[in-house]
Design a protein around this motif. Structure first.
Motif, PDB file in Angstrom:
ATOM      1  N   LYS A 171       0.683  -1.411   0.021  1.00 34.44           N
ATOM      2  CA  LYS A 171       0.085   0.064   0.047  1.00 34.44           C
ATOM      3  C   LYS A 171       1.150   1.384  -0.044  1.00 34.44           C
ATOM      4  CE  LYS A 171      -4.121  -1.894   1.997  1.00 34.44           C
ATOM      5  NZ  LYS A 171      -4.829  -1.957   3.311  1.00 34.44           N
ATOM      6  N   LEU A 172       1.899   1.174   0.721  1.00 30.04           N
ATOM      7  CA  LEU A 172       2.761   2.491   0.739  1.00 30.04           C
ATOM      8  C   LEU A 172       3.454   2.691  -0.573  1.00 30.04           C
ATOM      9  CD1 LEU A 172       4.446   2.390   4.434  1.00 30.04           C
ATOM     10  CD2 LEU A 172       2.531   3.848   3.528  1.00 30.04           C
ATOM     11  N   LEU A 173       3.827   1.471  -1.199  1.00 31.08           N
ATOM     12  CA  LEU A 173       4.511   1.602  -2.669  1.00 31.08           C
ATOM     13  C   LEU A 173       3.525   2.639  -3.437  1.00 31.08           C
ATOM     14  CD1 LEU A 173       6.426   0.768  -4.643  1.00 31.08           C
ATOM     15  CD2 LEU A 173       4.939  -1.112  -5.197  1.00 31.08           C
ATOM     16  N   LYS A 174       2.431   2.597  -3.497  1.00 31.83           N
ATOM     17  CA  LYS A 174       1.203   3.437  -3.964  1.00 31.83           C
ATOM     18  C   LYS A 174       1.489   4.934  -3.753  1.00 31.83           C
ATOM     19  CE  LYS A 174      -2.165   0.077  -4.432  1.00 31.83           C
ATOM     20  NZ  LYS A 174      -3.576  -0.525  -4.185  1.00 31.83           N
ATOM     21  N   ARG A 175       2.146   5.203  -2.519  1.00 30.37           N
ATOM     22  CA  ARG A 175       2.204   6.580  -2.008  1.00 30.37           C
ATOM     23  C   ARG A 175       3.404   7.047  -2.078  1.00 30.37           C
ATOM     24  NH1 ARG A 175      -1.073   5.499   3.593  1.00 30.37           N
ATOM     25  NH2 ARG A 175      -3.011   4.609   2.644  1.00 30.37           N
ATOM     26  N   THR A 176       4.364   6.455  -2.828  1.00 27.72           N
ATOM     27  CA  THR A 176       5.666   6.992  -2.893  1.00 27.72           C
ATOM     28  C   THR A 176       5.791   8.267  -3.947  1.00 27.72           C
ATOM     29  OG1 THR A 176       5.882   5.391  -4.876  1.00 27.72           O
ATOM     30  CG2 THR A 176       6.966   4.805  -2.561  1.00 27.72           C
ATOM     31  N   PRO A 177       6.378   9.136  -3.598  1.00 26.25           N
ATOM     32  CA  PRO A 177       6.225  10.484  -4.133  1.00 26.25           C
ATOM     33  C   PRO A 177       6.879  10.866  -5.454  1.00 26.25           C
ATOM     34  CG  PRO A 177       7.865  10.747  -2.472  1.00 26.25           C
ATOM     35  CD  PRO A 177       7.361   9.523  -2.304  1.00 26.25           C
ATOM     36  N   ASN A 178       7.734   9.794  -6.037  1.00 25.89           N
ATOM     37  CA  ASN A 178       8.327  10.346  -7.312  1.00 25.89           C
ATOM     38  C   ASN A 178       8.977   8.573  -7.981  1.00 25.89           C
ATOM     39  OD1 ASN A 178      11.199   9.737  -6.394  1.00 25.89           O
ATOM     40  ND2 ASN A 178      10.997  11.880  -5.539  1.00 25.89           N
ATOM     41  N   GLU A 179       9.556   8.731  -8.931  1.00 24.05           N
ATOM     42  CA  GLU A 179       9.744   7.583  -9.687  1.00 24.05           C
ATOM     43  C   GLU A 179      10.949   6.774  -8.881  1.00 24.05           C
ATOM     44  OE1 GLU A 179      10.722   4.545 -12.711  1.00 24.05           O
ATOM     45  OE2 GLU A 179       8.842   5.659 -12.223  1.00 24.05           O
ATOM     46  N   ALA A 180      11.853   7.814  -8.676  1.00 24.78           N
ATOM     47  CA  ALA A 180      13.284   6.862  -8.102  1.00 24.78           C
ATOM     48  C   ALA A 180      12.674   6.249  -6.355  1.00 24.78           C
ATOM     49  CB  ALA A 180      14.310   8.112  -7.894  1.00 24.78           C
ATOM     50  N   TRP A 181      12.019   7.200  -5.732  1.00 22.81           N
ATOM     51  CA  TRP A 181      11.663   6.746  -4.412  1.00 22.81           C
ATOM     52  C   TRP A 181      10.771   5.410  -4.769  1.00 22.81           C
ATOM     53  CZ3 TRP A 181      11.506  10.723  -0.190  1.00 22.81           C
ATOM     54  CH2 TRP A 181      11.462  10.460   0.909  1.00 22.81           C
ATOM     55  N   HIS A 182       9.860   5.497  -5.745  1.00 24.34           N
ATOM     56  CA  HIS A 182       9.096   4.187  -6.183  1.00 24.34           C
ATOM     57  C   HIS A 182      10.088   2.913  -6.142  1.00 24.34           C
ATOM     58  CE1 HIS A 182       6.459   1.534  -8.657  1.00 24.34           C
ATOM     59  NE2 HIS A 182       5.483   2.073  -7.882  1.00 24.34           N
ATOM     60  N   ARG A 183      11.068   3.272  -7.024  1.00 26.26           N
ATOM     61  CA  ARG A 183      11.875   2.222  -7.294  1.00 26.26           C
ATOM     62  C   ARG A 183      12.558   1.632  -6.053  1.00 26.26           C
ATOM     63  NH1 ARG A 183      14.036   1.493 -12.499  1.00 26.26           N
ATOM     64  NH2 ARG A 183      12.827   2.486 -14.434  1.00 26.26           N
ATOM     65  N   GLY A 184      13.143   2.500  -5.231  1.00 31.44           N
ATOM     66  CA  GLY A 184      13.789   2.150  -4.180  1.00 31.44           C
ATOM     67  C   GLY A 184      12.927   1.379  -2.969  1.00 31.44           C
ATOM     68  N   HIS A 185      11.617   1.580  -3.016  1.00 36.32           N
ATOM     69  CA  HIS A 185      10.728   1.055  -2.222  1.00 36.32           C
ATOM     70  C   HIS A 185      10.332  -0.341  -2.673  1.00 36.32           C
ATOM     71  CE1 HIS A 185       7.383   1.634   1.062  1.00 36.32           C
ATOM     72  NE2 HIS A 185       6.804   0.688   0.300  1.00 36.32           N
ATOM     73  N   LEU A 186      10.258  -0.267  -4.020  1.00 34.78           N
ATOM     74  CA  LEU A 186      10.073  -1.794  -4.595  1.00 34.78           C
ATOM     75  C   LEU A 186      11.366  -2.503  -4.493  1.00 34.78           C
ATOM     76  CD1 LEU A 186       8.273  -3.902  -6.409  1.00 34.78           C
ATOM     77  CD2 LEU A 186       9.071  -2.517  -8.404  1.00 34.78           C
ATOM     78  N   ALA A 187      12.320  -1.946  -4.691  1.00 37.37           N
ATOM     79  CA  ALA A 187      13.666  -2.559  -4.578  1.00 37.37           C
ATOM     80  C   ALA A 187      14.018  -3.330  -3.300  1.00 37.37           C
ATOM     81  CB  ALA A 187      15.027  -1.749  -4.999  1.00 37.37           C
ATOM     82  N   ALA A 188      13.479  -2.615  -2.254  1.00 38.74           N
ATOM     83  CA  ALA A 188      13.745  -2.912  -1.097  1.00 38.74           C
ATOM     84  C   ALA A 188      13.171  -4.448  -0.578  1.00 38.74           C
ATOM     85  CB  ALA A 188      13.258  -1.939   0.253  1.00 38.74           C
ATOM     86  N   GLY A 189      11.891  -4.700  -0.958  1.00 38.91           N
ATOM     87  CA  GLY A 189      11.006  -5.734  -1.094  1.00 38.91           C
ATOM     88  C   GLY A 189      11.822  -6.900  -1.883  1.00 38.91           C
ATOM     89  N   LEU A 190      12.411  -6.557  -3.179  1.00 39.49           N
ATOM     90  CA  LEU A 190      13.018  -7.416  -3.916  1.00 39.49           C
ATOM     91  C   LEU A 190      14.396  -8.020  -3.322  1.00 39.49           C
ATOM     92  CD1 LEU A 190      11.905  -6.009  -7.465  1.00 39.49           C
ATOM     93  CD2 LEU A 190      11.103  -8.049  -6.165  1.00 39.49           C
ATOM     94  N   VAL A 191      15.012  -6.945  -2.709  1.00 38.23           N
ATOM     95  CA  VAL A 191      16.472  -7.254  -2.265  1.00 38.23           C
ATOM     96  C   VAL A 191      16.410  -8.232  -1.090  1.00 38.23           C
ATOM     97  CG1 VAL A 191      18.634  -6.335  -1.242  1.00 38.23           C
ATOM     98  CG2 VAL A 191      17.630  -5.295  -3.331  1.00 38.23           C
ATOM     99  N   LEU A 192      15.380  -7.953  -0.054  1.00 43.33           N
ATOM    100  CA  LEU A 192      15.119  -8.821   1.024  1.00 43.33           C
ATOM    101  C   LEU A 192      14.498 -10.210   0.758  1.00 43.33           C
ATOM    102  CD1 LEU A 192      14.066  -6.016   3.573  1.00 43.33           C
ATOM    103  CD2 LEU A 192      16.156  -7.207   3.352  1.00 43.33           C
ATOM    104  N   SER A 193      13.953 -10.213  -0.568  1.00 42.65           N
ATOM    105  CA  SER A 193      13.394 -11.520  -0.918  1.00 42.65           C
ATOM    106  C   SER A 193      14.479 -12.109  -1.573  1.00 42.65           C
ATOM    107  CB  SER A 193      12.376 -11.169  -2.042  1.00 42.65           C
ATOM    108  OG  SER A 193      11.070 -10.740  -1.319  1.00 42.65           O
TER     109      SER A 193
END
Length: 219
Positions: A171-193
């Motif tokens: 849900k918070l991924l949807k609220r990220t303020p810009n493209e790079a922030w969105h990438r980082g938030h998504l990347a965190a989940g993928l890296v920890l996976s």
């Protein structure tokens, strides 16, 4: 009319994408000097009900691949166990590399990617933090300090991210303020996976972080 095939188990329909995140028009000032050194990882596509080889049309950060990327986190290793030391080390490597790239290039997009990494990791485990009371300030620079993200990583090694935790991250991924922030938030989940190699992020880290299609040439 050709029917597009989609692997079983991967959600479709744009339910994970909040808004369009267009590729930024960015040119870096110099050839990447920072080195991203990551431990090998044993992640396989089957760990997240994905095809064993990632389909070529699945590109990290692109809108039409968001569902599949988020599905990797929602249905992958985080749903079944704690984060091992190898994947925590990989997260630190990505975080430190991106901070170095921000200094090298003076491109604020790298800073935003760093902030996204922090909010992404923290959102998965913040419900276990008794003294952490996040607010909308999480999406401001410094709103999620590095020590908070470090605390989240410590918890990740002892507590599994529940469905509620992973849904909160989504849900918070949807609220990220810009493209790079969105990438980082998504990347965190993928890296920890452990899925950053599967998603091709390690091959072109600059592109993974801020959407650069090709590395800059030396002057």
């Amino acid at each position: 009319m050709t029917q597009q095939r989609h692997p079983v188990g991967i959600p479709t329909g744009g339910q994970f994408a909040a808004t369009n995140h267009a590729e930024p028009d960015i040119a870096l000032d110099s050839v990447s000097a920072a080195r991203l050194i990551l431990p090998d990882d044993s992640f396989l596509g089957q760990h997240a009900r994905c095809p064993e080889t990632r389909p070529a049309e699945w590109v990290f950060g692109q809108d039409d691949s968001i569902d599949a990327a988020v599905g990797t986190v929602m249905d992958g290793p985080l749903s079944r166990g704690v984060v091992n030391a190898q994947r925590r080390s990989a997260f630190h490597a990505w975080h430190d590399w991106a901070m170095t790239r921000a200094l090298e290039t003076r491109d604020p997009a790298f800073d935003d990617f760093v902030m996204g990494l922090r909010t992404g990791a923290t959102s998965l485990y913040e419900r276990r933090m008794d003294h952490y009371k996040p607010s909308l300030d999480r999406f401001k620079h410094g709103g999620t300090p590095v020590y908070v993200a470090d605390h989240a990583l410590q918890i990740s090694g002892t507590k599994r991210a529940s469905l509620e935790d992973r849904e909160h991250w989504r849900k918070l991924l949807k609220r990220t303020p810009n493209e790079a922030w969105h990438r980082g938030h998504l990347a965190a989940g993928l890296v920890l996976s452990g899925a950053d190699a599967y998603w091709g992020m390690r091959d072109t880290p600059d592109a993974a972080a801020i959407g650069v299609a090709t590395p800059p040439s030396a002057e």
